[in-house]
Design an enzyme around this catalytic site. Structure first.
Site, PDB file in Angstrom:
ATOM      1  N   HIS A   1       0.814  -1.223   0.000  1.00  0.00           N
ATOM      2  CA  HIS A   1       0.000   0.000   0.000  1.00  0.00           C
ATOM      3  C   HIS A   1       0.843   1.266   0.000  1.00  0.00           C
ATOM      4  CE1 HIS A   1      -0.007   0.120   4.584  1.00  0.00           C
ATOM      5  NE2 HIS A   1      -0.123   1.408   4.361  1.00  0.00           N
TER       6      HIS A   1
ATOM      7  N   ASN B   1      -9.348  -4.313   5.867  1.00  0.00           N
ATOM      8  CA  ASN B   1      -8.466  -3.230   6.306  1.00  0.00           C
ATOM      9  C   ASN B   1      -8.786  -2.844   7.754  1.00  0.00           C
ATOM     10  OD1 ASN B   1      -6.543  -1.176   6.140  1.00  0.00           O
ATOM     11  ND2 ASN B   1      -7.942   0.273   5.144  1.00  0.00           N
ATOM     12  N   TRP B   2      -7.751  -2.526   8.519  1.00  0.00           N
ATOM     13  CA  TRP B   2      -7.881  -2.161   9.942  1.00  0.00           C
ATOM     14  C   TRP B   2      -8.495  -3.302  10.759  1.00  0.00           C
ATOM     15  CZ3 TRP B   2      -5.174   1.952  10.964  1.00  0.00           C
ATOM     16  CH2 TRP B   2      -5.181   3.070  10.125  1.00  0.00           C
TER      17      TRP B   2
ATOM     18  N   ASP C   1       0.969  -7.560   2.245  1.00  0.00           N
ATOM     19  CA  ASP C   1       1.176  -6.121   2.037  1.00  0.00           C
ATOM     20  C   ASP C   1       2.675  -5.776   1.938  1.00  0.00           C
ATOM     21  OD1 ASP C   1       0.803  -3.431   1.777  1.00  0.00           O
ATOM     22  OD2 ASP C   1      -0.606  -3.245   3.446  1.00  0.00           O
TER      23      ASP C   1
ATOM     24  N   GLY D   1       2.173   6.138   8.759  1.00  0.00           N
ATOM     25  CA  GLY D   1       3.530   6.626   8.528  1.00  0.00           C
ATOM     26  C   GLY D   1       4.525   5.551   8.936  1.00  0.00           C
ATOM     27  N   ASN D   2       4.129   4.732   9.933  1.00  0.00           N
ATOM     28  CA  ASN D   2       4.922   3.559  10.297  1.00  0.00           C
ATOM     29  C   ASN D   2       4.779   2.462   9.248  1.00  0.00           C
ATOM     30  OD1 ASN D   2       4.565   4.149  13.678  1.00  0.00           O
ATOM     31  ND2 ASN D   2       6.495   3.375  12.870  1.00  0.00           N
ATOM     32  N   SER D   3       3.785   2.566   8.389  1.00  0.00           N
ATOM     33  CA  SER D   3       3.573   1.545   7.370  1.00  0.00           C
ATOM     34  C   SER D   3       4.865   1.275   6.612  1.00  0.00           C
ATOM     35  CB  SER D   3       2.512   2.001   6.372  1.00  0.00           C
ATOM     36  OG  SER D   3       1.248   1.910   6.943  1.00  0.00           O
TER      37      SER D   3
HETATM   38  N1  ARG Z   1      -4.724   0.712   7.195  1.00  0.00           N
HETATM   39  C1  ARG Z   1      -3.449   0.843   6.546  1.00  0.00           C
HETATM   40  C2  ARG Z   1      -2.718   2.075   7.044  1.00  0.00           C
HETATM   41  O1  ARG Z   1      -3.312   3.079   7.347  1.00  0.00           O
HETATM   42  C3  ARG Z   1      -3.569   0.991   5.067  1.00  0.00           C
HETATM   43  C4  ARG Z   1      -4.021  -0.226   4.417  1.00  0.00           C
HETATM   44  C5  ARG Z   1      -4.291  -0.014   2.950  1.00  0.00           C
HETATM   45  N2  ARG Z   1      -5.197  -1.033   2.515  1.00  0.00           N
HETATM   46  C6  ARG Z   1      -6.462  -0.802   2.117  1.00  0.00           C
HETATM   47  N3  ARG Z   1      -7.263  -1.823   1.943  1.00  0.00           N
HETATM   48  N4  ARG Z   1      -6.922   0.411   1.871  1.00  0.00           N
HETATM   49  O2  ARG Z   1      -1.511   2.102   7.061  1.00  0.00           O
END
Ligand code: ARG
Length: 719
Positions: free
Chosen positions: A85, A213-214, A222, A653-655
């Protein structure tokens, strides 16, 4: 995800020796590592914690920022791993309806096949962080006006950044911590040529889509890979054929064995923003006004784009990245509000605030030092909320149309260029021009006139329902709008002067007079709104100037109060490098419900419906059915782990942050938090907060068995 500095230490222990008991809350700056070193070792860290304070050493030297996401070097030839993502914008940028990499995925068989990432993509490594509080705020007269103070700080920042940026590759920033109690200068080495190397199919990389998601249980692959390139001389350069892979000083070792339940885990990354020390009035503003409103607006916005850009159309591809972002935020808002209700956020915050205020009021010294400042800060915050309806909706109608926003930025540039470089507004200096033109280029693949117009009309409908001071006279006048009657805006889209990137780039060289003489409707609107926009900017600068003196006093009070309780305080996230550590573990987010720490390949089989977003590639289903785990199974669960939970303190942002084991080896990638954790941005709850990681074993399994990305496995030293 995360919140307030809670039981991080034992009573009576000072800052430097705080010994965490529950420990896992906290996004620590590298220079705070000594405060958490003992706790990290206690939890199982094997490498010397001191190493984590040294940004130029391993492993911190391997952690990079993508701007909004985190990533890390995983080879000595510039290979970078991050989330799917996080690379999504580049995957989208390289996609069309016919050749859709969002759906199909992408794998460059050779170096030569690697694709330029979206314009403006950067990989940057923090090389230095220095406390510059004294240079930024020292010697400013007490009686200075808020506006002058804002300007003085802004000028000092600009000067410091200019002095720091000794060459093209060095990018510097002065960041405020604790609302301006401290300022740090960060220096980053920035790579300008970034290429897309590999992304699994969308049905792996975004498996479960916005439904999952979440959420836990999760089965999302991912992850994706970029590569950093530099000029033939080894220094950062814009994209060019002759560029070569960058050789980083440090890269992470990939540990195919991964982790087990209960193991130590840590992550370093660039969390964007948290609000853990906010006043109750700010909490109420967000939860009682802003979030419910945004939830409604975003829901409409998503629906409007989806119907104007049907599935399968080229327009849908153009809006895929924006849609993913809107959907992500929309669901986040639901989680914020539900979480707040469940944990009783408002009463928790009220209790914290009452306790702080009482502590201040109990002592003459503290009254003198803090009380007036806190009261003044409360007043400034409330005053700012008076115009929130107008600010919110003008922000949409007066800035969202892509060519209006381009026209505004270009007109402002023409005006700023009349000043000497160092006197220009941040964003319009020579140092900003590369990014400025790359942003202009990016728009081409993310803009469709019909979609843009339909969205504008949707926002105009909201705006039309506003009355009195919630409206902007200059906007009404320019659009010939009054009441709820919608103007016909089709003329704006008939033959716009700024429709192509060539045209927009050419307008970068024009004078203010050229804009003022233009008969293009968007340019005329930008010019007509300019005075109002400047007035608004002035108001915001005055407010910022006030808060620059008041919020630090408030934070000083919080820190002093927390010290009396033996709590160590880490600063709210501000997109600078932070460290968080904890344990692989499940949890019980609700009565009667238990989260296991790992999900398995078989979970994908069970979830799969064959329909988007649960339409795993057939080849993957076949591999799972055949029980073909290769060397990636975890005996404890009898399968290949797909995703795992930990109690790391993270936020957006940690993603893409590497999940690291006790030796600093890569064992997964952080990519999300559970629904119950979302609200930790305001108030960290150790019981419910869990981060979600993609397991290294699943990444390698997909790469080896499904996508056969052999050259990358060899490059990372796992094959
Ligand atoms: N929840 C994740 C974040 O904020 C983003 C995931 C993106 N995936 C999605 N299905 N929109 O880092």
């Amino acid at each position: 995800m995360g919140n307030f500095g809670r039981n991080l230490g034992l009573a009576t222990l000072g800052f430097a020796f705080a010994m965490p008991v529950l420990a896992d809350e906290g996004m620590w700056t590298p220079d705070q590592v000594p405060q958490i070193a003992a706790a990290m070792k206690e939890k199982g860290l094997k490498l010397n914690p001191e190493a984590l304070s040294d940004l130029t050493a391993h492993p911190m030297g391997a952690i990079v920022s993508l701007g909004g996401c985190t990533a890390s070097f995983v080879s000595d030839t510039g290979l970078v791993v991050t989330n799917h993502h996080c690379a999504y914008g580049s995957i989208q940028y390289n996609s069309t309806a016919e050749k859709n990499l969002i759906v199909d995925g992408f794998y460059a068989e050779t170096l030569g096949d690697e694709l330029p990432a979206a314009p403006g993509s950067r990989v940057s490594v923090t090389t230095d962080v220095t406390d510059v509080t004294q240079q930024i705020t020292g010697g400013l007269a007490e009686e200075m006006s808020a506006r002058d103070r804002f300007q003085a700080i802004d000028d000092r920042r600009k000067k410091m950044v200019a002095d720091c940026e000794v060459d093209e590759a060095t990018r510097c920033a002065v960041s405020a911590f604790h609302g301006g109690l401290q300022y740090f200068l960060t220096t980053r080495m920035t790579i300008l040529d970034v290429r897309l190397v590999y992304a699994p199919a969308g049905a792996v990389g975004k498996y479960g889509g916005d439904i999952d998601n979440w959420q836990w249980p999760r089965h999302t692959g991912d992850f994706a890979f970029y590569r950093a390139y530099v000029g033939p001389d080894g220094t950062p350069a814009d994209f060019a054929e002759e560029n070569i892979p960058f050789v980083p000083k440090h890269h992470l070792a990939v540990q195919p064995q991964g982790l087990r339940n209960g193991d130590f885990v840590m992550a370093a990354g660039y969390p964007g923003r948290t609000s853990r020390y906010r006043r109750l009035s700010e909490v109420n503003h967000a939860f009682s006004w802003q979030y419910p409103l945004l939830e409604d607006v975003l829901g409409n916005w998503i629906g409007t784009i989806e119907s104007a850009a049907p599935t399968g159309s080229d327009a849908r591809v153009k809006y895929a990245s924006l849609l993913a972002g809107l959907n992500n935020f929309h669901k986040n808002l639901g989680g914020q509000m539900e979480g707040a209700r469940k944990v009783g956020l408002t009463s928790r915050k009220k209790a914290t605030e009452t306790a702080l205020d009482a502590w201040v009021a109990a002592d003459a010294d503290r009254i003198a030092k803090y009380q007036t400042s806190i009261a003044k800060m409360d007043a400034v915050i409330l005053a700012g909320q008076q115009t929130r309806v107008r600010d919110q909706f003008y922000g949409y109608v007066g800035a969202r149309p892509a060519l209006l926003s381009a026209a505004k930025r270009l007109y402002r540039l023409s005006l700023e260029k009349q000043k000497p470089n160092e006197a220009r507004e941040p964003g319009f200096q020579d140092r900003d021009m590369r990014g400025f033109s790359q942003r202009i280029q990016r728009t081409d693949r993310r803009y469709d006139a019909k979609v843009d117009q339909t969205v504008w009309e949707m926002f105009l409908t909201y705006y039309g329902s506003l009355e009195g001071a919630d409206r902007v006279a200059a906007f009404d006048m320019a659009l010939g709008m009054s009441g709820a009657d919608l103007p016909d805006v089709s003329g704006y889209y008939a033959n716009p002067a700024l429709a192509t990137s060539e045209a927009r780039l050419a307008w970068m060289e024009k004078t203010p007079a050229d804009f003022e003489a233009s008969d293009d409707p968007f340019i005329r609107l930008a010019v007509a709104l300019f005075d109002y926009d400047m007035e608004r900017e002035e108001t915001l600068k005055i407010r910022a100037g006030k808060l620059q003196t008041l919020r630090p006093k408030y934070m000083e009070a919080i820190i002093a109060y927390s010290q009396t309780q033996g709590k160590a305080i880490y600063p709210d996230a501000n997109s600078t490098l932070r460290i968080t550590y904890g344990t692989v573990l499940g949890g019980s987010p609700q009565d009667g419900l238990e989260y296991k720490p790992f999900t398995t390949l078989e979970g994908i089989l069970a979830k799969d419906t064959g329909l988007d977003p649960f339409d795993s590639p057939k080849a993957q289903l076949a591999l799972i059915e055949a029980g073909d785990y290769g060397k990636y199974a975890l005996d404890d669960i009898g399968s290949v782990p797909v995703n795992f939970l930990a109690d790391l303190d993270i936020t957006g942002g940690n993603s893409g942050s590497p999940a690291l084991n006790d030796k600093g080896e890569l064992v997964g990638l952080l990519f999300d938090g559970t629904y119950e954790s979302i609200n930790s941005d305001w108030d960290f709850d150790v019981k419910t907060t869990r981060s979600i990681q993609v397991d290294v074993r699943y990444m390698l399994w997909v790469m080896e068995k499904l996508d056969h990305t052999d050259r990358l496995l060899v490059e990372m030293g796992v094959k």
